[in-house]
Design a protein around this motif. Structure first.
Motif, PDB file in Angstrom:
ATOM      1  N   GLN A   1       7.167 208.178   3.182  1.00 41.70           N
ATOM      2  CA  GLN A   1       7.244 207.242   4.296  1.00 41.70           C
ATOM      3  C   GLN A   1       8.693 206.852   4.569  1.00 41.70           C
TER       4      GLN A   1
ATOM      5  N   GLN B   1      -4.797 213.169   2.148  1.00 40.33           N
ATOM      6  CA  GLN B   1      -4.101 214.454   2.193  1.00 40.33           C
ATOM      7  C   GLN B   1      -3.322 214.712   0.904  1.00 40.33           C
TER       8      GLN B   1
ATOM      9  N   GLN C   1      -3.060 209.456   4.723  1.00 43.40           N
ATOM     10  CA  GLN C   1      -2.011 210.104   3.944  1.00 43.40           C
ATOM     11  C   GLN C   1      -2.408 210.212   2.470  1.00 43.40           C
ATOM     12  N   ARG C   2      -3.104 209.192   1.958  1.00 45.82           N
ATOM     13  CA  ARG C   2      -3.593 209.254   0.586  1.00 45.82           C
ATOM     14  C   ARG C   2      -4.588 210.401   0.417  1.00 45.82           C
TER      15      ARG C   2
ATOM     16  N   HIS D   1      -3.399 204.652   8.545  1.00 45.11           N
ATOM     17  CA  HIS D   1      -2.422 205.714   8.285  1.00 45.11           C
ATOM     18  C   HIS D   1      -2.302 205.989   6.789  1.00 45.11           C
ATOM     19  N   ASP D   2      -2.228 204.908   5.999  1.00 48.39           N
ATOM     20  CA  ASP D   2      -2.096 205.074   4.544  1.00 48.39           C
ATOM     21  C   ASP D   2      -3.304 205.790   3.957  1.00 48.39           C
TER      22      ASP D   2
ATOM     23  N   LEU E   1       3.777 208.840  -2.757  1.00 51.16           N
ATOM     24  CA  LEU E   1       3.342 208.396  -1.426  1.00 51.16           C
ATOM     25  C   LEU E   1       4.451 207.633  -0.717  1.00 51.16           C
TER      26      LEU E   1
END
Length: 755
Positions: free
Chosen positions: A54, A33, A30-31, A26-27, A50
């Motif tokens: 969350q 994006q 997200q990184r 997931h990280d 970041l």
């Protein structure tokens, strides 16, 4: 998925077991994006952004983040969710992270660091220091350079900080990659805005490209090949980044009390009695009690160190082992009390910093009878604690040889603080707010002193440091250096960014090889400066010199001389006596001409004459056949036939700048087979130089800020075939040509980001 090392089989198994996707996956998404949306964010700012995306932390997750600040909120949540509710409740109650969860956090941090390093192979905005080191290491594994080659990555310039390297330190052929902002430049080579992998590709030999196969065809394919290699060999990647091996691998050796490394044999005991001696039950209990007490005093020390301490206690003269132990325990208690009091004075912001630094100080101290093989350094960096603890009067760190308190936010040192470290050989106090260094003169064994980026107005006491070989005091407020002439063992002296108007005594430092006096108020140097016969690097940039300092032309060992940013109106012909010079920087002066004898410097590789008042290509330059970089930008140069002919002599030239000159014509630049970067920015060109570009397709040409208004179909076809070899920004192109140019560039930019 590629950056995390997860394969399809593993994800399929998670799906079949209805298990959630790992936090790392997931990280990583997200990184990716966030980097795509905000490529300008980097480092701590990016991580803060970041974390803000969350879910807020709960109590147990906050404890994990306290002890392991590198965890993302999602990763901390995964660890606590895998723990049992009783364990989580105990953790919140005791405010301590259990060993099992701490171990899980360490390995998760390890893998996340690898993920971030690998992400840089897929996104230019994600490249970090680990990506750079990994790219160098993996490339050296896959297709090593010859033993005579060394490749270095440096920050901002050839003399900047070294960020990564491969190859032997004494290699004959040194090649450079320069990180400039978010771009990279193979120096001397192409654009300053290449990707890391394009810049590395420029330095590959043909044999290496053949070994790499498709990965050696372009910089983009090289990046892809290294990305695949990093994903397939994550443990090798971890090793290249200096990470610990996975658990269950080879057991590392331990350090014995006498400093030796090895593996203890079963049953070994440093306190085993001599053969024939019988220990009573009371003796055995006493020894066990001493060891148990030492374990409590030094819980951070391995068992072998504790056994060694017990042996040393037993041999203390004039006292029993219990008396010696009691004395040691009182010393430790006084140290703990002083650190606890210091921690109690902390603000909410720096409490945990003081906790960490206090632990470092505690672990660095050892009794003076410990002997060789113990701790020899205390390194504290980037922990702004405000001030330092007041240590007990009888407590010393005489065993330490190196002390670093860099960027810890201190504005003063207690009068006797430095006196607690009498055996120091290296002292680093950079990046603080210090205005004085009380007690400095007592460190008679000091070899290296780094106090740059402070507020020092004097270095009182430095004159007593007769063993000093390196003094770095950049970016302070120094107006003098007392007793400089006594520091006769100095080989490096850095005083950049101070307020020095004179510098008496420097002429006596005859062992100097590096001298940086840039960004001061100097207008002259001592007459005997020519005595510095070993000097190789001299930086006098951004001072107030109106003429070449007398005696400089006799410092014949110089290889780099920087006089940029002064007020030089002319150069003496005697300058040509520096025939070992590799780099000569004369930018931002008032030179109208350059003596023709400059051509008598056969070794010169880099010549910078930017920002002067030259009106023509200087006569004599054509004899500098080894030049690889030539900067003539921001002058008043108009190129005539003679000037164009002089420029054809530079067969080794790789980088050439004429920006900001009314050149009148583009020189033909014949015979410049190695040229890779040409700047014609803001030179008044009104026509697109298609014939020149077709003849020099291998050169990146900067044509920004000119007066080009039209692009022919043939020109557009050339641009389409070479989209990364040209910069046409800020030209008054008609709307149709401008739209077609932007469309082609956008298409190329999209393809390069996907790579």
């Amino acid at each position: 998925m590629h950056t995390t090392g997860f394969d399809e089989a593993r994800l399929r198994r998670l799906h079949l077991e209805h298990a959630p996707a790992p936090a790392r996956l997931h990280d990583a998404l997200q990184r990716y994006q966030l980097h795509a949306q905000h490529p300008e964010l980097h480092g701590d700012v990016f991580e803060l952004h970041l974390s803000g995306l969350q879910r807020p932390l709960e109590a147990a997750e906050q404890l994990l983040k306290r002890d392991f600040p590198g965890l993302t909120p999602r990763a901390a949540r995964q660890i606590t969710q895998c723990a049992g509710p009783d364990e989580v409740e105990r953790m919140i109650g005791t405010q301590r992270v259990p060993l099992a969860l701490a171990s899980e956090a360490r390995w998760l941090l390890r893998d996340s660091r690898l993920d971030r390093a690998c992400a840089g192979f897929y996104q230019a905005a994600a490249v970090n220091a680990d990506t750079e080191r990994l790219a160098f290491g993996l490339l050296a594994d896959a297709a090593p350079w010859a033993q005579s080659v060394r490749v270095e990555l440096r920050n901002d310039s050839l003399s900047g900080d070294m960020l990564a390297h491969v190859g032997a330190e004494g290699a004959a052929d040194v090649r450079y990659v320069i990180r400039r902002g978010q771009g990279y430049q193979a120096s001397p080579a192409a654009s300053e805005n290449d990707t890391l992998f394009q810049a590395l590709w420029w330095h590959l030999d043909e044999a290496q490209k053949q070994v790499l196969g498709e990965g050696g065809q372009t910089g983009e394919q090289l990046g892809h090949a290294l990305a695949v290699r990093a994903g397939e060999q994550r443990e090798r990647a971890a090793t290249l980044l200096g990470m610990a091996p996975k658990e269950g691998a080879v057991r590392p050796p331990v350090r014995f009390g006498d400093g030796r490394l090895g593996y203890p044999l079963s049953g070994g005991d440093a306190l085993r009695p001599p053969r024939g001696q019988v220990l009573t039950t009371a003796d055995m209990r006493a020894r066990q009690s001493i060891r148990a007490g030492l374990h409590q005093l030094f819980p951070h020390r391995p068992a072998q160190d504790v056994m060694w301490l017990a042996l040393q206690l037993a041999q203390r003269p004039g006292r029993t082992v219990w008396a010696a132990f009691s004395e040691l325990a009182r010393q430790v208690e006084r140290l703990d009390l002083s650190l606890r009091a210091w921690r109690g004075q902390a603000t909410a912001v720096n409490y945990h910093r003081r906790q960490r630094v206090g632990q470092m100080i505690r672990e660095a101290w050892e009794p003076d009878f410990y002997g060789p093989g113990g701790v020899d350094e205390l390194i504290v960096r980037n922990e702004p604690v405000g001030n330092l603890p007041v240590l007990p009067a009888d407590l010393h760190f005489g065993h330490l040889h190196r002390l670093s308190l860099s960027n810890v936010g201190i504005s003063a040192l207690e009068g006797d603080f430095l006196g607690r470290f009498p055996q120091l050989r290296s002292l680093q106090l950079s990046g603080n707010r210090l205005m004085a260094l009380p007690g400095l003169g007592n460190l008679r064994r000091l070899v290296s002193l780094d106090v740059q980026h402070n507020r020092l107005t004097t270095l009182e006491g430095v004159q007593h440091l007769s063993s000093l070989t390196q003094l770095i005091a950049n970016d302070n407020a120094l107006t003098q250096v007392p007793g400089l002439a006594t520091l006769t063992r100095l080989t490096r002296l850095d005083l950049r960014g101070n307020q020095l108007a004179v510098l008496d005594g420097v002429q006596s430092l005859t062992l100097l090889t590096q001298l940086d006096l840039s960004d001061n108020l100097l207008s002259a140097l001592p007459e005997q400066i020519h005595r510095l016969i070993r000097l190789q690097y001299l930086n006098l940039s951004n001072n107030q010199f109106t003429s070449l300092p007398g005696g400089i032309e006799r410092v014949v060992g110089l290889t780099q001389l920087n006089l940029s940013g002064n007020r030089l109106g002319e150069l003496p012909g005697t300058l040509s006596g520096l025939n070992r010079l590799l780099q000569l920087h004369l930018a931002e002066n008032r030179l109208r001409s350059v003596p023709a004898v400059i051509g008598n410097m056969p070794s010169l590789r880099i010549l910078n004459l930017r920002g002067n008042q030259l009106e023509a290509i200087p006569e004599g330059l054509e004899r500098l056949r080894q030049l690889t970089e030539l900067y003539l930008g921001d002058n008043q140069i108009v190129i005539d036939v003679a000037g164009g002919q002089r420029l054809e002599a530079f067969s080794e030239l790789r980088t050439f700048s004429l920006k900001g000159n009314p050149i009148g014509m583009i020189p033909p630049l014949r015979n410049l087979d190695h040229l890779r970067h040409l700047s014609l920015r803001a030179t008044g060109l009104s026509e697109f130089p298609l014939v020149f570009l077709e003849r020099h397709a291998q050169v990146y040409v900067d044509l920004a800020d000119n007066l080009i208004v039209e692009l022919s179909e043939r020109a557009l076809a050339w641009i389409r075939q070479h989209p990364n070899r040209l910069n046409l920004n800020n030209n008054p192109l008609d709307e149709q040509d401008l739209a077609r140019w932007r469309a082609m560039w956008a298409q190329f930019d999209t393809l390069s980001q996907r790579g």
